[in-house]
Design a protein around this motif. Structure first.
Motif, PDB file in Angstrom:
ATOM      1  N   GLU A  30     -40.882 -60.756   9.268  1.00 26.97           N
ATOM      2  CA  GLU A  30     -41.832 -59.976   8.467  1.00 26.97           C
ATOM      3  C   GLU A  30     -42.846 -59.243   9.352  1.00 26.97           C
ATOM      4  O   GLU A  30     -43.298 -58.144   9.025  1.00 26.97           O
ATOM      5  CB  GLU A  30     -42.544 -60.944   7.521  1.00 26.97           C
ATOM      6  CG  GLU A  30     -43.032 -60.312   6.263  1.00 26.97           C
ATOM      7  CD  GLU A  30     -43.673 -61.353   5.360  1.00 26.97           C
ATOM      8  OE1 GLU A  30     -43.027 -62.384   5.078  1.00 26.97           O
ATOM      9  OE2 GLU A  30     -44.828 -61.125   4.951  1.00 26.97           O
ATOM     10  N   ALA A  31     -43.190 -59.876  10.492  1.00 25.17           N
ATOM     11  CA  ALA A  31     -44.215 -59.281  11.354  1.00 25.17           C
ATOM     12  C   ALA A  31     -43.787 -57.907  11.866  1.00 25.17           C
ATOM     13  O   ALA A  31     -44.630 -57.074  12.188  1.00 25.17           O
ATOM     14  CB  ALA A  31     -44.491 -60.211  12.529  1.00 25.17           C
ATOM     15  N   ASN A  32     -42.471 -57.669  11.943  1.00 31.67           N
ATOM     16  CA  ASN A  32     -41.991 -56.383  12.472  1.00 31.67           C
ATOM     17  C   ASN A  32     -41.865 -55.298  11.416  1.00 31.67           C
ATOM     18  O   ASN A  32     -41.543 -54.154  11.723  1.00 31.67           O
ATOM     19  CB  ASN A  32     -40.609 -56.561  13.114  1.00 31.67           C
ATOM     20  CG  ASN A  32     -40.631 -57.562  14.241  1.00 31.67           C
ATOM     21  OD1 ASN A  32     -41.620 -57.635  14.964  1.00 31.67           O
ATOM     22  ND2 ASN A  32     -39.577 -58.340  14.383  1.00 31.67           N
ATOM     23  N   VAL A  33     -42.025 -55.680  10.133  1.00 32.60           N
ATOM     24  CA  VAL A  33     -41.839 -54.692   9.061  1.00 32.60           C
ATOM     25  C   VAL A  33     -43.043 -53.750   9.072  1.00 32.60           C
ATOM     26  O   VAL A  33     -44.182 -54.211   9.109  1.00 32.60           O
ATOM     27  CB  VAL A  33     -41.726 -55.393   7.684  1.00 32.60           C
ATOM     28  CG1 VAL A  33     -41.537 -54.358   6.578  1.00 32.60           C
ATOM     29  CG2 VAL A  33     -40.592 -56.399   7.686  1.00 32.60           C
ATOM     30  N   PRO A  34     -42.791 -52.436   9.054  1.00 32.71           N
ATOM     31  CA  PRO A  34     -43.925 -51.511   9.044  1.00 32.71           C
ATOM     32  C   PRO A  34     -44.871 -51.814   7.872  1.00 32.71           C
ATOM     33  O   PRO A  34     -44.441 -52.309   6.835  1.00 32.71           O
ATOM     34  CB  PRO A  34     -43.258 -50.143   8.843  1.00 32.71           C
ATOM     35  CG  PRO A  34     -41.867 -50.306   9.330  1.00 32.71           C
ATOM     36  CD  PRO A  34     -41.500 -51.726   9.049  1.00 32.71           C
ATOM     37  N   ARG A  35     -46.143 -51.516   8.089  1.00 35.36           N
ATOM     38  CA  ARG A  35     -47.137 -51.801   7.047  1.00 35.36           C
ATOM     39  C   ARG A  35     -47.295 -50.641   6.083  1.00 35.36           C
ATOM     40  O   ARG A  35     -47.797 -50.795   4.988  1.00 35.36           O
ATOM     41  CB  ARG A  35     -48.490 -52.106   7.674  1.00 35.36           C
ATOM     42  CG  ARG A  35     -48.388 -53.315   8.547  1.00 35.36           C
ATOM     43  CD  ARG A  35     -49.678 -53.950   8.944  1.00 35.36           C
ATOM     44  NE  ARG A  35     -49.326 -55.234   9.514  1.00 35.36           N
ATOM     45  CZ  ARG A  35     -49.248 -56.362   8.825  1.00 35.36           C
ATOM     46  NH1 ARG A  35     -49.546 -56.384   7.547  1.00 35.36           N
ATOM     47  NH2 ARG A  35     -48.882 -57.481   9.407  1.00 35.36           N
ATOM     48  N   PHE A  36     -46.863 -49.446   6.512  1.00 32.24           N
ATOM     49  CA  PHE A  36     -47.072 -48.263   5.688  1.00 32.24           C
ATOM     50  C   PHE A  36     -45.788 -47.476   5.518  1.00 32.24           C
ATOM     51  O   PHE A  36     -44.859 -47.606   6.320  1.00 32.24           O
ATOM     52  CB  PHE A  36     -48.130 -47.347   6.334  1.00 32.24           C
ATOM     53  CG  PHE A  36     -49.478 -48.004   6.428  1.00 32.24           C
ATOM     54  CD1 PHE A  36     -50.349 -47.966   5.349  1.00 32.24           C
ATOM     55  CD2 PHE A  36     -49.861 -48.680   7.582  1.00 32.24           C
ATOM     56  CE1 PHE A  36     -51.590 -48.592   5.419  1.00 32.24           C
ATOM     57  CE2 PHE A  36     -51.095 -49.299   7.665  1.00 32.24           C
ATOM     58  CZ  PHE A  36     -51.965 -49.260   6.574  1.00 32.24           C
ATOM     59  N   ALA A  37     -45.769 -46.672   4.464  1.00 27.82           N
ATOM     60  CA  ALA A  37     -44.632 -45.777   4.239  1.00 27.82           C
ATOM     61  C   ALA A  37     -45.154 -44.505   3.596  1.00 27.82           C
ATOM     62  O   ALA A  37     -46.244 -44.499   3.022  1.00 27.82           O
ATOM     63  CB  ALA A  37     -43.614 -46.445   3.319  1.00 27.82           C
ATOM     64  N   ILE A  38     -44.356 -43.443   3.712  1.00 28.07           N
ATOM     65  CA  ILE A  38     -44.661 -42.224   2.948  1.00 28.07           C
ATOM     66  C   ILE A  38     -43.679 -42.205   1.784  1.00 28.07           C
ATOM     67  O   ILE A  38     -42.475 -42.383   1.983  1.00 28.07           O
ATOM     68  CB  ILE A  38     -44.484 -40.960   3.811  1.00 28.07           C
ATOM     69  CG1 ILE A  38     -45.489 -40.986   4.967  1.00 28.07           C
ATOM     70  CG2 ILE A  38     -44.686 -39.708   2.954  1.00 28.07           C
ATOM     71  CD1 ILE A  38     -45.353 -39.819   5.935  1.00 28.07           C
TER      72      ILE A  38
END
Ligand code: GLP
Length: 638
Positions: A192-200
């Motif tokens: 989970e730590a590697n999952v980006p925190r933001f998206a467009i």
């Protein structure tokens, strides 16, 4: 339970919803519709604008579009596409970028013109995101708006990445990802730590402007959120619910994703029902849980008030019905999952004979078995059954880079120490350890070259597979099973594939079939029948079901029971349970200790064991004995 077709069955549904027998059938129907749309618009000399989605859900749909292109001449030369969303911070060639996903799943296989493809750019600097999003909206408008928008649905109810809180008129923008969404993406990103925190993401308002919208959902994990979107109020908490006010939006679901809809779950509330045993049990347990009452205390009026008057007229008084269902539930409980030898088995879930049995545990990935049936496994071993645990895949995709790095470093240091003779007598004489040193260095170099998000080369996957195998053997041993009864089939669909992109092959089915024919089991434990058909569990189940069919009329099949569990994310509902194996606090502790043999957990730690405790609480609430925890199974075909 069979229900008479009646227009009222869908009265709770605020979005037209079609339940297809399988995801493949639904995806094929939708692909056919897209083909018709493209041809229609081509004939009128107009381009077709498609809104596209990512995730495992649309994978069978894209495969079908590719087939139509290759085999039936469907051309995308006059198609313009806009994707819903993209992770922020990922370059287009990043292994998990949606751009790359779309290339692999569709764009590279059809004749779309490169200039006709649009996705938000995940690499845009933060101060330029706003302008980028406005330009994206403008590009959609300039193309004439979206003719057909394809959607999946996240477990938070999001469409695109419109997480809870997104307003009905939201536009393309940067958004912070919800915890559940990041948890669901954790396997893709190795943690989970590697999952980006933001998206467009396109906004809800952007999506609602599409002229036609089709949302697909497969597997039981989506059932509850599908119900909320289709039957619940329109709310920012579930952005898919806003599709209710679109004039031409609809859902396509498979039977598993439809499970929570009122017409499927509580059909007596919307139509006439021919009450059979399974349906009666479902209704009675539902009523008891609804009224927070044990089954034996349900009253005639409670049946009447909940649309079950007819059930009572057919079955007699509440008193008799309650006792009958209570007894059925009672009889699901057994501490003898392989059957109790020399005991009357007329009301037991498993037969007394033969004893011992050949018990086959088919686990899609290592840990699936321990999480769902660790205590049952332990009992089977204790009771002397011939237990074989067969892992269909190595599970290497779940092993974090840090684990592989640790192993390579230990190997490097050990080899170097032994090579210099510094390890002393115990390690034997100094010798040629150069190959081991080279191997360890190579693994470390591959990890370095790959970085946190690169594609793992085959040799690195093999190393990770070895680590996972070792953990799986340790876990089985912690439950009393010796390592020679643990095997790995390494099915090709997994060895060659990656999450969301698996493809079942004949070789997968053949390998499972060979195992069945060799072991000729008396009982099989497996999961995946209600999973997303493209998940590891879903593909593994399809391999098993096909292999089972191919075994034809083999005599051993008549003497074999198949017990289904629900994998690591869910538990069975009480009416679905045909065998409930209770766990004492000690047994639960032993199971949890076995789970901890895995360094990279499948589930968030806090969930481990909680599901089993919840099933025990449900049994308690129904008025049955109070246990610490329960592992539950459904009998296939019962
Ligand atoms: C991501 C995507 C959504 C997709 C969802 C479900 O969040 N942004 O568009 O619907 O995942 O994914 P899956 O289809 O893999 O269940």
């Amino acid at each position: 339970m069979t229900t008479a077709a009646a227009p009222t069955t869908e009265q709770f549904e605020k979005i037209p919803t079609k339940i297809h027998p399988t995801a493949a059938a639904a995806a094929a129907a939708l692909a056919r519709e897209v083909a018709d749309l493209i041809r229609e618009r081509n004939a009128a000399g107009r381009a077709t604008v498609l809104g596209l989605a990512t995730g495992s859900t649309p994978v069978p749909f894209y495969r079908e579009l590719i087939r139509l292109h290759r085999e039936e001449g469907l051309s995308f030369a006059n198609v313009i596409t806009f994707n819903l969303d993209e992770y922020h911070g990922l370059a287009r060639d990043h292994r998990e970028s949606y751009f790359r996903f779309m290339r692999e799943q569709l764009f590279d296989h059809v004749d779309l013109k490169p200039g006709s493809i649009h996705l938000p750019d995940g690499t845009v600097a933060l101060d330029k995101v706003f302008a980028h999003c406005q330009a994206y909206e403008a590009a959609i408008d300039a193309a004439g708006g979206i003719d057909l928008q394809i959607l999946g649905i996240g477990r938070t109810g999001h469409i695109g990445f419109n997480e809870p809180g997104s307003t009905r008129d939201s536009r393309t923008r940067l958004i912070a990802l919800d915890r559940i969404t990041r948890e669901d993406a954790a396997a893709d990103f190795l943690g989970e730590a590697n999952v980006p925190r933001f998206a467009i993401t396109m906004g809800v308002g952007t999506i609602l402007r599409a002229r036609r919208i089709a949302l697909m959902a497969w597997g039981e994990n989506k059932a509850e959120i599908v119900r909320q979107a289709v039957e619940g109020p329109e709310t920012e908490a579930v952005s898919a619910s806003f599709l209710q006010s679109h004039p031409d939006a609809r859902f396509l679901v498979d039977a598993a994703a439809a499970k929570a809809l009122t017409r499927v779950k509580l059909p007596w509330l919307v139509t006439h029902v021919d009450w059979d045993e399974a349906g009666t049990r479902r209704a009675v347990t539902w009523l008891a849980l609804k009224h927070h009452k044990p089954v034996l205390k349900l009253l005639d009026e409670e049946y009447n008030e909940n649309g079950m008057a007819e059930l009572l007229t057919r079955q007699g008084r509440a008193y008799d019905l309650n006792i009958r269902i209570f007894n059925q539930l009672q009889h699901t409980i057994t501490g003898w999952p392989g059957g109790k030898p020399d005991a009357d088995d007329t009301t037991r879930p498993e037969r007394a004979t033969p004893h011992p049995k050949r018990s086959l545990v088919l686990a899609p990935e290592p840990q699936d078995d321990v999480l769902s049936m660790g205590a049952t496994l332990q009992r089977l071993v204790e009771h002397g059954h011939h237990v074989e645990v067969v892992y269909l895949t190595s599970g290497d995709l779940r092993v974090a880079d840090a684990e592989a790095s640790k192993f390579a470093k230990v190997l490097l240091e050990t080899s170097e120490t032994i090579a210099t003779g510094a390890a002393g007598d115990a390690a034997g004489a100094a010798g040629d350890w150069s190959r081991q040193v080279a191997y360890a260095r190579d693994m470390l170099a591959q990890l370095e070259a790959k970085g946190p998000f690169g594609d793992p080369p085959a040799a690195l996957r093999r190393l990770k597979g070895l680590i996972r195998r070792g953990e799986a053997r340790d876990a089985a041993q912690a439950l009393g099973l010796s390592p020679e009864h643990v095997r790995f089939l390494d099915l090709p669909f997994y060895a060659k594939g990656r999450y969301r992109q698996f493809r079942l092959e004949d070789a997968d089915i053949a390998a499972v079939r060979a195992t069945l024919e060799e072991i000729q089991p008396h009982q099989i434990f497996i999961t995946g029948h209600l999973a997303d058909p493209n998940s590891v569990q879903g593909v593994a189940w399809r391999a098993f079901a096909a292999a089972w069919d191919q075994c034809g009329q083999a005599p051993w099949k008549n003497d074999c029971r198949v017990w289904l569990h629900r994998g690591h994310q869910r538990e069975l509902e009480p009416h679905e349970i045909h065998m409930a194996v209770p766990l004492s606090p000690d047994q639960l502790a032993r199971k949890l200790a076995a789970i901890r043999k895995f360094q990279s957990p499948t589930n968030p730690d806090q969930l481990t064991g909680e599901r089993n405790r919840q099933t025990a609480r449900t049994y308690d609430a129904l008025g049955l004995a109070e246990y610490e925890a329960i592992e539950a199974f459904e009998r296939w075909g019962a």
